[in-house]
Design an enzyme around this catalytic site. Structure first.
Site, PDB file in Angstrom:
ATOM      1  N   ASP A  41      40.534  25.248  40.631  1.00  0.00           N
ATOM      2  CA  ASP A  41      40.709  25.817  41.965  1.00  0.00           C
ATOM      3  C   ASP A  41      42.053  25.358  42.528  1.00  0.00           C
ATOM      4  OD1 ASP A  41      40.664  26.619  44.563  1.00  0.00           O
ATOM      5  OD2 ASP A  41      38.732  25.696  45.057  1.00  0.00           O
ATOM      6  N   TYR A 155      50.223  34.894  55.346  1.00  0.00           N
ATOM      7  CA  TYR A 155      50.529  35.418  54.005  1.00  0.00           C
ATOM      8  C   TYR A 155      52.052  35.528  53.834  1.00  0.00           C
ATOM      9  CZ  TYR A 155      50.835  38.519  49.963  1.00  0.00           C
ATOM     10  OH  TYR A 155      51.161  39.060  48.744  1.00  0.00           O
TER      11      TYR A 155
HETATM   12  P1  NAD Z   1      44.457  39.667  41.767  1.00  0.00           P
HETATM   13  O1  NAD Z   1      43.464  39.377  42.854  1.00  0.00           O
HETATM   14  O2  NAD Z   1      44.163  40.785  40.836  1.00  0.00           O
HETATM   15  O3  NAD Z   1      44.727  38.349  40.914  1.00  0.00           O
HETATM   16  C1  NAD Z   1      44.880  37.102  41.518  1.00  0.00           C
HETATM   17  C2  NAD Z   1      44.292  36.031  40.627  1.00  0.00           C
HETATM   18  O4  NAD Z   1      44.436  34.781  41.304  1.00  0.00           O
HETATM   19  C3  NAD Z   1      42.787  36.228  40.350  1.00  0.00           C
HETATM   20  O5  NAD Z   1      42.515  36.149  38.967  1.00  0.00           O
HETATM   21  C4  NAD Z   1      42.139  35.097  41.108  1.00  0.00           C
HETATM   22  O6  NAD Z   1      40.930  34.612  40.510  1.00  0.00           O
HETATM   23  C5  NAD Z   1      43.243  34.039  41.088  1.00  0.00           C
HETATM   24  N1  NAD Z   1      43.005  33.072  42.153  1.00  0.00           N
HETATM   25  C6  NAD Z   1      42.749  33.330  43.462  1.00  0.00           C
HETATM   26  N2  NAD Z   1      42.457  32.193  44.109  1.00  0.00           N
HETATM   27  C7  NAD Z   1      42.533  31.195  43.196  1.00  0.00           C
HETATM   28  C8  NAD Z   1      42.332  29.789  43.262  1.00  0.00           C
HETATM   29  N3  NAD Z   1      41.936  29.184  44.399  1.00  0.00           N
HETATM   30  N4  NAD Z   1      42.514  29.064  42.137  1.00  0.00           N
HETATM   31  C9  NAD Z   1      42.858  29.664  40.968  1.00  0.00           C
HETATM   32  N5  NAD Z   1      43.054  30.983  40.845  1.00  0.00           N
HETATM   33  C10 NAD Z   1      42.891  31.745  41.949  1.00  0.00           C
HETATM   34  O7  NAD Z   1      45.848  39.877  42.525  1.00  0.00           O
HETATM   35  P2  NAD Z   1      47.269  40.452  42.086  1.00  0.00           P
HETATM   36  O8  NAD Z   1      47.506  41.625  42.938  1.00  0.00           O
HETATM   37  O9  NAD Z   1      47.427  40.538  40.622  1.00  0.00           O
HETATM   38  O10 NAD Z   1      48.187  39.283  42.695  1.00  0.00           O
HETATM   39  C11 NAD Z   1      48.993  38.448  41.911  1.00  0.00           C
HETATM   40  C12 NAD Z   1      50.052  37.838  42.817  1.00  0.00           C
HETATM   41  O11 NAD Z   1      50.868  38.884  43.336  1.00  0.00           O
HETATM   42  C13 NAD Z   1      49.504  37.109  44.040  1.00  0.00           C
HETATM   43  O12 NAD Z   1      50.268  35.957  44.279  1.00  0.00           O
HETATM   44  C14 NAD Z   1      49.704  38.098  45.162  1.00  0.00           C
HETATM   45  O13 NAD Z   1      49.850  37.462  46.426  1.00  0.00           O
HETATM   46  C15 NAD Z   1      50.988  38.767  44.733  1.00  0.00           C
HETATM   47  N6  NAD Z   1      51.232  40.101  45.286  1.00  0.00           N
HETATM   48  C16 NAD Z   1      50.354  41.114  45.093  1.00  0.00           C
HETATM   49  C17 NAD Z   1      50.636  42.374  45.601  1.00  0.00           C
HETATM   50  C18 NAD Z   1      49.736  43.551  45.379  1.00  0.00           C
HETATM   51  O14 NAD Z   1      49.919  44.578  46.050  1.00  0.00           O
HETATM   52  N7  NAD Z   1      48.787  43.506  44.484  1.00  0.00           N
HETATM   53  C19 NAD Z   1      51.827  42.569  46.323  1.00  0.00           C
HETATM   54  C20 NAD Z   1      52.704  41.519  46.507  1.00  0.00           C
HETATM   55  C21 NAD Z   1      52.393  40.283  45.974  1.00  0.00           C
END
Ligand code: NAD
Length: 283
Positions: A41, A155
């Site tokens: 975590d 965020y």
């Molecule tokens: P996602 O939710 O598909 O994947 C995020 C992963 O992080 C998940 O596998 C989750 O289990 C893991 N996670 C969350 N909390 C956790 C914790 N406490 N400990 C360990 N693991 C943890 O999201 P995504 O869209 O692939 O996002 C990936 C990154 O990209 C993130 O940092 C997000 O902020 C960033 N992001 C996403 C978007 C978007 O539109 N999807 C846009 C800009 C930035």
């Protein structure tokens, strides 16, 4: 073939990056709260320490690179988790992994930021400063006045702080000086479970859909992973402290003239001010 740590390897962009690295023959040490080689975590200091120890043990203390993709979206009610995972889940882990990254002398690190860094208005400087100083409570107090919007503000603050941390450290002897290339990939709205959760909530969906994306639609997680692999490759040997936006044009739409801008004279080292002759008029 190399050994890479990928956080957030269970879902979305991190999952795609892990799959593509494995398909290219690399060893991936996935770190996630679920379905990963190392289940930890990243929202707690103990979880981050366990993740780092596990990664160092699994890699034998030598890493070719890392992708820091674990993170939360701007979902209401999760302000503390957002700050903890998006900022400390990157900074604390990278700090612990630095010696292993330094050992290969040409490691590459990609931190996943966001275009919310430049497209969210009113993010208090105090919140960003507090995160960079390691004070999550102060950062959360600084965004309280935004009420129901405070998740979006913390965020953006978490992503600004982590991008700044990368840029400040990337150029130093401890990182650039030991061959580590530290860069940020800043996505826009990418179709992953994170975005799907936002779209499932009618109010959140309304603001996601109203956000201007010049090329239209949402980004593809696999394509973002291709950018990550490129930034992990030799092509990034000369790339240091860069923030690469892959966001369908939203950042440019809002801020076409805001960057690049000339460096202020008072940010230059004194020898350079003298060398370039800027100081003369004062004498
Ligand atoms: P996602 O939710 O598909 O994947 C995020 C992963 O992080 C998940 O596998 C989750 O289990 C893991 N996670 C969350 N909390 C956790 C914790 N406490 N400990 C360990 N693991 C943890 O999201 P995504 O869209 O692939 O996002 C990936 C990154 O990209 C993130 O940092 C997000 O902020 C960033 N992001 C996403 C978007 C978007 O539109 N999807 C846009 C800009 C930035």
């Amino acid at each position: 073939m190399g050994t890479y740590v990928v956080t957030g390897s269970a879902s979305g962009m991190g999952h795609q990056a892990a799959e593509k690295l494995r398909a290219a023959g690399h060893t991936v040490i996935g770190i996630d709260i679920q379905d990963a080689e190392i289940r930890a975590d990243l929202s707690t200091a103990e979880g981050r320490q366990a993740a780092a120890e596990g990664a160092l043990e699994n890699s034998g203390g030598i890493l070719d690179g890392a992708v820091l993709a674990a993170g939360l979206g701007p979902i209401r009610g999760r302000q503390r988790l957002i700050a903890q995972v998006n900022y400390f889940g990157v900074v604390d882990l990278l700090t612990a992994l630095r010696p292993a990254l330094a050992r290969t002398q040409r490691a590459k690190v990609v931190v996943i930021g966001s275009n919310s860094t430049t497209t969210t208005p009113l993010v208090p400087r105090r919140a960003i400063r507090a995160l960079l100083a390691g004070d999550v409570d102060k950062a959360l107090r600084a965004v309280q006045l935004f009420g129901k919007n405070s998740a979006a503000i913390i965020y953006a603050a978490s992503k600004i702080a982590v991008s700044r941390w990368v840029r400040r450290h990337a150029v130093t002897g401890d990182w650039a000086g030991v061959g580590i290339r530290l860069n940020v990939l800043a996505p826009g709205a990418i179709m992953t479970p994170l975005l799907a959760e936002q779209l499932a909530n009618p109010k959140e969906a309304k603001s996601v859909k109203a956000f201007p994306v010049p090329v239209g639609g949402y980004g593809d997680a696999g394509q973002l992973a291709d950018w990550m692999l490129f930034m992990l490759s030799d092509a990034a040997d000369f790339m240091c402290g860069s923030v690469v936006f892959v966001d369908g044009g939203s950042d440019s739409y809002f801020r076409a003239d805001s960057w690049p801008v000339a460096v202020p004279v008072n940010s230059l080292p004194r020898y350079l001010v003298r060398f370039l002759g800027y100081g003369r008029s004062k004498r």
